[in-house]
Design an enzyme around this catalytic site. Structure first.
Site, short mmCIF file in Angstrom:
data_model
loop_
_atom_site.label_atom_id
_atom_site.label_comp_id
_atom_site.label_asym_id
_atom_site.label_seq_id
_atom_site.Cartn_x
_atom_site.Cartn_y
_atom_site.Cartn_z
N GLY A 1 0.82 -1.15 0.24
CA GLY A 1 -0.17 0.07 -0.15
C GLY A 1 1.18 1.50 -0.18
O GLY A 1 0.01 2.45 0.31
N SER A 2 1.65 0.79 -0.49
CA SER A 2 2.53 2.67 -0.11
C SER A 2 2.52 3.57 -1.60
O SER A 2 2.17 5.26 -1.36
CB SER A 2 4.20 2.15 -1.05
OG SER A 2 4.15 2.21 -2.22
N ASN A 3 2.07 3.62 -2.08
CA ASN A 3 0.92 3.89 -3.37
C ASN A 3 -0.18 4.38 -3.53
O ASN A 3 -1.81 5.83 -2.97
CB ASN A 3 1.01 3.27 -4.81
CG ASN A 3 2.11 3.91 -5.40
OD1 ASN A 3 2.66 5.04 -6.14
ND2 ASN A 3 1.96 2.38 -6.16
N LYS B 1 -15.28 -14.85 -11.64
CA LYS B 1 -15.24 -13.41 -11.62
C LYS B 1 -15.73 -12.66 -10.97
O LYS B 1 -16.04 -11.25 -10.63
CB LYS B 1 -13.90 -12.83 -12.80
CG LYS B 1 -13.87 -10.97 -12.48
CD LYS B 1 -12.58 -11.23 -14.20
CE LYS B 1 -11.46 -10.33 -13.33
NZ LYS B 1 -10.16 -10.66 -14.68
N MET C 1 -3.09 -6.30 -7.83
CA MET C 1 -2.75 -7.76 -9.05
C MET C 1 -3.90 -8.42 -9.65
O MET C 1 -3.13 -9.87 -9.85
CB MET C 1 -1.56 -8.59 -7.77
CG MET C 1 -0.99 -7.82 -7.41
SD MET C 1 0.24 -6.45 -9.07
CE MET C 1 0.99 -7.62 -9.55
N LEU D 1 -6.53 -8.71 -13.55
CA LEU D 1 -6.99 -8.01 -14.02
C LEU D 1 -8.65 -7.50 -13.74
O LEU D 1 -9.73 -8.39 -13.40
CB LEU D 1 -7.38 -8.94 -15.57
CG LEU D 1 -5.76 -8.76 -16.28
CD1 LEU D 1 -5.96 -9.94 -17.80
CD2 LEU D 1 -5.17 -7.78 -16.46
N ASN E 1 -4.52 2.78 -14.07
CA ASN E 1 -3.69 2.97 -12.89
C ASN E 1 -2.52 2.61 -13.02
O ASN E 1 -2.59 3.72 -14.18
CB ASN E 1 -3.72 0.61 -13.47
CG ASN E 1 -2.39 0.07 -13.16
OD1 ASN E 1 -2.48 -0.34 -11.92
ND2 ASN E 1 -2.36 -0.99 -13.75
N HIS F 1 1.94 1.88 -13.44
CA HIS F 1 2.45 0.59 -13.47
C HIS F 1 3.91 0.77 -13.80
O HIS F 1 4.35 2.69 -14.28
CB HIS F 1 2.04 0.23 -15.12
CG HIS F 1 2.78 -0.92 -15.67
ND1 HIS F 1 2.54 -2.39 -15.16
CD2 HIS F 1 3.77 -0.82 -16.25
CE1 HIS F 1 3.45 -2.77 -15.42
NE2 HIS F 1 4.13 -3.20 -16.15
#
Length: 194
Positions: A12-14, A65, A90, A92, A107, A109
């Protein structure tokens, strides 16, 4: 003020960088919810510390899903979420969420997409012996890291860099670029797709 949900799977750094940017006034959004697919992820503790509600789920406990995304969507609607912000999530994103939040899922990346999509982009960059990598913020579509690029920032890979040192440099950029880009998006600002 726009209401966001942050989706994360790890430390959870972001997530923390977004929350800290709200606290210091550089990002004007309200984090309504953390969505997490790992019941023991460190990001859940971060959310608890910040008083942010969490919806955590175990994907394999759902028959598909579609079923777990329907459960997520119901929670997002309950919290009146306007934007979905992926921050180390992590999985889709599937059709259920893509349709409900079309053009409102973003997102980050750790590469200069379209180079090195998918898992371990930092390792991929090292294996390819490139001299430059970076960070990309992009809209999410049905592919893996294939959505329209919103913003990017390059990082030089030095000969002395290790995986860990490069990861640290990338995180510094992520923690500045992501909140700034989210702010521009939610304000309808001057970010242009590249």
């Amino acid at each position: 003020m726009k209401r966001i949900a942050i989706f994360a799977s790890g430390s959870g750094s972001n997530f923390q960088a977004i929350v800290d940017s709200i606290k210091n006034g550089t990002l004007q959004v309200e984090v309504r919810l953390l969505v997490c697919d790992k019941l023991d992820a460190k990001v859940i503790k971060r959310a608890e510390k910040e008083g942010i509600p969490t919806f955590s789920f175990f994907p394999k406990s759902y028959e598909s899903k579609k079923k777990y995304e329907e459960a997520i969507l119901q929670v997002l609607q309950t919290y009146e979420v306007d934007w979905v912000i992926l921050a180390g999530y992590m999985r889709l994103v599937g059709t259920t969420l893509l349709q409900a939040y079309e053009g409102k899922i973003v997102n980050i990346h750790p590469s200069l997409l379209p180079a090195f999509p998918g898992k371990d982009a930092i390792g991929q960059a090292f294996s390819a012996s490139v001299k430059v990598t970076g960070v990309t913020v992009h809209f999410v579509d049905a592919g893996m890291d294939t959505g329209p690029i919103i913003d990017q920032e390059a990082i030089k890979i030095d000969s002395l860099d290790t995986y860990e040192s490069l990861q640290a440099k990338i995180q510094v950029i992520e923690h500045e670029l992501y909140p700034k880009t989210i702010q521009a998006l939610v304000m309808g600002g001057n970010i242009h797709e590249k």
